[in-house]
Design an enzyme around this catalytic site. Structure first.
Site, PDB file in Angstrom:
ATOM      1  N   MET A 155     -19.553  32.051  -8.563  1.00 32.90           N
ATOM      2  CA  MET A 155     -19.234  33.238  -8.940  1.00 32.90           C
ATOM      3  C   MET A 155     -17.919  33.678  -7.879  1.00 32.90           C
ATOM      4  O   MET A 155     -18.127  33.446  -6.432  1.00 32.90           O
ATOM      5  CB  MET A 155     -20.109  34.590  -8.661  1.00 32.90           C
ATOM      6  CG  MET A 155     -21.196  34.087  -9.498  1.00 32.90           C
ATOM      7  SD  MET A 155     -20.655  34.343 -11.597  1.00 32.90           S
ATOM      8  CE  MET A 155     -20.208  35.912 -11.640  1.00 32.90           C
ATOM      9  N   GLY A 172     -21.998  41.404 -12.286  1.00 32.44           N
ATOM     10  CA  GLY A 172     -22.563  42.799 -12.718  1.00 32.44           C
ATOM     11  C   GLY A 172     -21.618  43.349 -13.781  1.00 32.44           C
ATOM     12  O   GLY A 172     -21.895  44.063 -14.430  1.00 32.44           O
ATOM     13  N   PHE A 173     -20.269  43.141 -13.481  1.00 35.84           N
ATOM     14  CA  PHE A 173     -19.139  43.672 -14.354  1.00 35.84           C
ATOM     15  C   PHE A 173     -18.175  42.977 -14.444  1.00 35.84           C
ATOM     16  O   PHE A 173     -17.726  41.974 -13.824  1.00 35.84           O
ATOM     17  CB  PHE A 173     -18.741  44.932 -13.347  1.00 35.84           C
ATOM     18  CG  PHE A 173     -19.615  46.056 -13.192  1.00 35.84           C
ATOM     19  CD1 PHE A 173     -19.993  47.256 -14.201  1.00 35.84           C
ATOM     20  CD2 PHE A 173     -20.485  46.132 -11.846  1.00 35.84           C
ATOM     21  CE1 PHE A 173     -21.127  48.226 -13.935  1.00 35.84           C
ATOM     22  CE2 PHE A 173     -21.501  47.035 -11.835  1.00 35.84           C
ATOM     23  CZ  PHE A 173     -21.775  48.027 -12.585  1.00 35.84           C
ATOM     24  N   HIS A 220     -25.269  32.388 -19.007  1.00 35.65           N
ATOM     25  CA  HIS A 220     -25.455  32.597 -17.540  1.00 35.65           C
ATOM     26  C   HIS A 220     -26.439  33.640 -17.412  1.00 35.65           C
ATOM     27  O   HIS A 220     -26.105  34.913 -17.742  1.00 35.65           O
ATOM     28  CB  HIS A 220     -24.037  33.034 -16.833  1.00 35.65           C
ATOM     29  CG  HIS A 220     -24.277  33.533 -15.422  1.00 35.65           C
ATOM     30  ND1 HIS A 220     -22.943  34.553 -15.052  1.00 35.65           N
ATOM     31  CD2 HIS A 220     -25.070  33.593 -14.468  1.00 35.65           C
ATOM     32  CE1 HIS A 220     -23.288  34.802 -13.887  1.00 35.65           C
ATOM     33  NE2 HIS A 220     -24.467  34.135 -13.591  1.00 35.65           N
ATOM     34  N   ASP A 257     -22.977  36.341 -20.895  1.00 34.98           N
ATOM     35  CA  ASP A 257     -23.369  36.947 -19.519  1.00 34.98           C
ATOM     36  C   ASP A 257     -24.483  37.866 -20.003  1.00 34.98           C
ATOM     37  O   ASP A 257     -24.491  38.877 -20.529  1.00 34.98           O
ATOM     38  CB  ASP A 257     -22.319  37.816 -18.949  1.00 34.98           C
ATOM     39  CG  ASP A 257     -21.102  36.816 -18.247  1.00 34.98           C
ATOM     40  OD1 ASP A 257     -21.324  35.934 -17.533  1.00 34.98           O
ATOM     41  OD2 ASP A 257     -20.090  37.161 -18.853  1.00 34.98           O
ATOM     42  N   MET A 288     -27.209  40.281 -18.335  1.00 36.59           N
ATOM     43  CA  MET A 288     -27.626  41.076 -17.320  1.00 36.59           C
ATOM     44  C   MET A 288     -28.699  41.997 -17.533  1.00 36.59           C
ATOM     45  O   MET A 288     -29.077  42.396 -18.781  1.00 36.59           O
ATOM     46  CB  MET A 288     -26.473  41.969 -16.989  1.00 36.59           C
ATOM     47  CG  MET A 288     -25.221  41.018 -16.584  1.00 36.59           C
ATOM     48  SD  MET A 288     -23.767  42.138 -16.217  1.00 36.59           S
ATOM     49  CE  MET A 288     -22.435  41.072 -16.373  1.00 36.59           C
ATOM     50  N   ASP A 329     -16.319  31.508 -12.420  1.00 41.06           N
ATOM     51  CA  ASP A 329     -16.365  32.866 -13.234  1.00 41.06           C
ATOM     52  C   ASP A 329     -16.026  34.161 -12.326  1.00 41.06           C
ATOM     53  O   ASP A 329     -16.720  34.246 -11.476  1.00 41.06           O
ATOM     54  CB  ASP A 329     -17.999  33.030 -13.718  1.00 41.06           C
ATOM     55  CG  ASP A 329     -18.176  34.255 -14.396  1.00 41.06           C
ATOM     56  OD1 ASP A 329     -17.054  34.855 -14.773  1.00 41.06           O
ATOM     57  OD2 ASP A 329     -19.130  34.511 -15.113  1.00 41.06           O
ATOM     58  N   GLY A 330     -14.891  34.524 -12.765  1.00 39.14           N
ATOM     59  CA  GLY A 330     -14.790  36.014 -11.851  1.00 39.14           C
ATOM     60  C   GLY A 330     -13.288  36.064 -11.680  1.00 39.14           C
ATOM     61  O   GLY A 330     -12.868  35.375 -10.835  1.00 39.14           O
ATOM     62  N   GLY A 331     -12.356  36.995 -12.524  1.00 39.75           N
ATOM     63  CA  GLY A 331     -10.790  36.816 -11.915  1.00 39.75           C
ATOM     64  C   GLY A 331     -10.087  35.807 -12.140  1.00 39.75           C
ATOM     65  O   GLY A 331      -8.892  35.811 -11.776  1.00 39.75           O
ATOM     66  N   GLY A 363     -12.812  36.418 -19.073  1.00 43.20           N
ATOM     67  CA  GLY A 363     -13.283  37.330 -20.013  1.00 43.20           C
ATOM     68  C   GLY A 363     -11.895  38.295 -20.292  1.00 43.20           C
ATOM     69  O   GLY A 363     -11.463  38.041 -21.532  1.00 43.20           O
ATOM     70  N   HIS A 404     -19.253  31.719 -23.280  1.00 43.62           N
ATOM     71  CA  HIS A 404     -19.761  32.134 -22.227  1.00 43.62           C
ATOM     72  C   HIS A 404     -20.684  33.448 -22.479  1.00 43.62           C
ATOM     73  O   HIS A 404     -19.896  34.336 -23.050  1.00 43.62           O
ATOM     74  CB  HIS A 404     -18.856  32.161 -20.800  1.00 43.62           C
ATOM     75  CG  HIS A 404     -19.492  32.416 -19.542  1.00 43.62           C
ATOM     76  ND1 HIS A 404     -20.077  31.390 -18.955  1.00 43.62           N
ATOM     77  CD2 HIS A 404     -19.883  33.625 -18.986  1.00 43.62           C
ATOM     78  CE1 HIS A 404     -20.723  32.010 -17.874  1.00 43.62           C
ATOM     79  NE2 HIS A 404     -20.632  33.151 -17.748  1.00 43.62           N
ATOM     80  N   SER A 452     -15.654  34.509 -21.692  1.00 41.78           N
ATOM     81  CA  SER A 452     -16.815  35.392 -21.792  1.00 41.78           C
ATOM     82  C   SER A 452     -16.709  36.589 -22.775  1.00 41.78           C
ATOM     83  O   SER A 452     -16.004  37.709 -22.695  1.00 41.78           O
ATOM     84  CB  SER A 452     -16.957  36.065 -20.252  1.00 41.78           C
ATOM     85  OG  SER A 452     -17.808  37.091 -20.326  1.00 41.78           O
ATOM     86  N   MET A 462     -28.308  36.613 -15.199  1.00 43.48           N
ATOM     87  CA  MET A 462     -28.145  37.149 -14.174  1.00 43.48           C
ATOM     88  C   MET A 462     -29.444  38.524 -14.429  1.00 43.48           C
ATOM     89  O   MET A 462     -29.342  39.659 -14.582  1.00 43.48           O
ATOM     90  CB  MET A 462     -26.992  38.180 -13.944  1.00 43.48           C
ATOM     91  CG  MET A 462     -25.826  37.307 -13.644  1.00 43.48           C
ATOM     92  SD  MET A 462     -24.219  38.136 -13.999  1.00 43.48           S
ATOM     93  CE  MET A 462     -23.635  37.715 -15.746  1.00 43.48           C
TER      94      MET A 462
END
Length: 226
Positions: free
Chosen positions: A145, A150-151, A74, A37, A39, A183-185, A205, A35, A10, A76
């Site tokens: 997700m 958002g972050f 993606h 993102d 927002m 996506d995430g962590g 990311g 990727h 990302s 958002m």
């Protein structure tokens, strides 16, 4: 049947002052997708990139031998349709959006696909997969997700594993070729667990861009995936 795994760094965690260079570096390190993102400071509390940046990065999204690397957008954002069309025109290869951000989910999917782009749906941590009952025949990607959007840099939410397992069952029952992205962590030490739950595409990311050796991280992820 062996699963083809894809790693999708990302660029939200990249050095924005050197974005083209960062995209090239991470592709040289072995990235399968880039990727992106998006927002809007409305659907989520942050503001990132628009279609012009996607268009500017498109020429950089290729391997050293000139093979194009897919740009995975993606969204958002709310509303969805106008910006989705702009990203399609800017060179996106896949565009996914959140069902609750669209007034008419099916119409938004059709609008994306009418541009010759693959379409996906994204599910936040507390969002059920119910809409897939009516849309699975139309989409090319499901994005789960595993953090709240958002972050960047958040920790993986373990309940996402159950949702990934559920989505995998739905995909397998459909018999369709649908990517299951998370996506995430995502990090070297949890990517195998996420794959075991059924994911085949992994957004990372800070786990990649936060380290000095991108290739080292991507190689470790591939090793963990086996």
């Amino acid at each position: 049947m062996t699963t083809t795994y894809r790693i999708a760094p990302s660029i939200l965690s990249a050095d924005f002052a050197r974005l083209g260079e960062e995209v090239k570096s991470v592709i040289d390190a072995g990235a399968d997708w880039i990727h992106f993102d998006v927002m809007d400071n409305h659907y989520v509390p942050n503001l990132t990139f628009g279609p012009m940046i996607c268009q500017a990065l498109k020429p950089h999204a290729k391997t050293a031998s000139g093979v194009a690397v897919p740009i995975d957008v993606h969204l958002m954002i709310s509303p969805v349709d106008a910006l989705a069309a702009s990203f399609a025109e800017a060179g996106a290869d896949l565009i996914s959006f959140h069902p609750d951000a669209s007034g008419h989910v099916h119409r938004s999917i059709q609008a994306i696909k009418s541009k010759g782009v693959k379409a996906g749906l994204v599910f936040n941590p507390a969002e059920p997969l119910d809409v897939l009952e009516w849309t699975l025949d139309e989409i090319d990607l499901i994005l789960i997700m595993s953090v709240n959007p958002g972050f960047g840099g958040q920790s993986f939410i373990d309940s996402a594993l159950r949702k990934i397992e559920h989505a995998r069952k739905l995909i397998d029952a459909s018999g369709r070729d649908i990517r299951l992205e998370v996506d995430g962590g995502i990090k070297v030490d949890n990517i195998r667990r996420v794959a075991d739950a059924g994911a085949d595409t992994f957004v990372a990311g800070s786990a990649i861009f936060g380290k000095p050796d991108y290739k080292g991280v991507v190689d470790q992820m591939r090793l963990a995936l086996g």
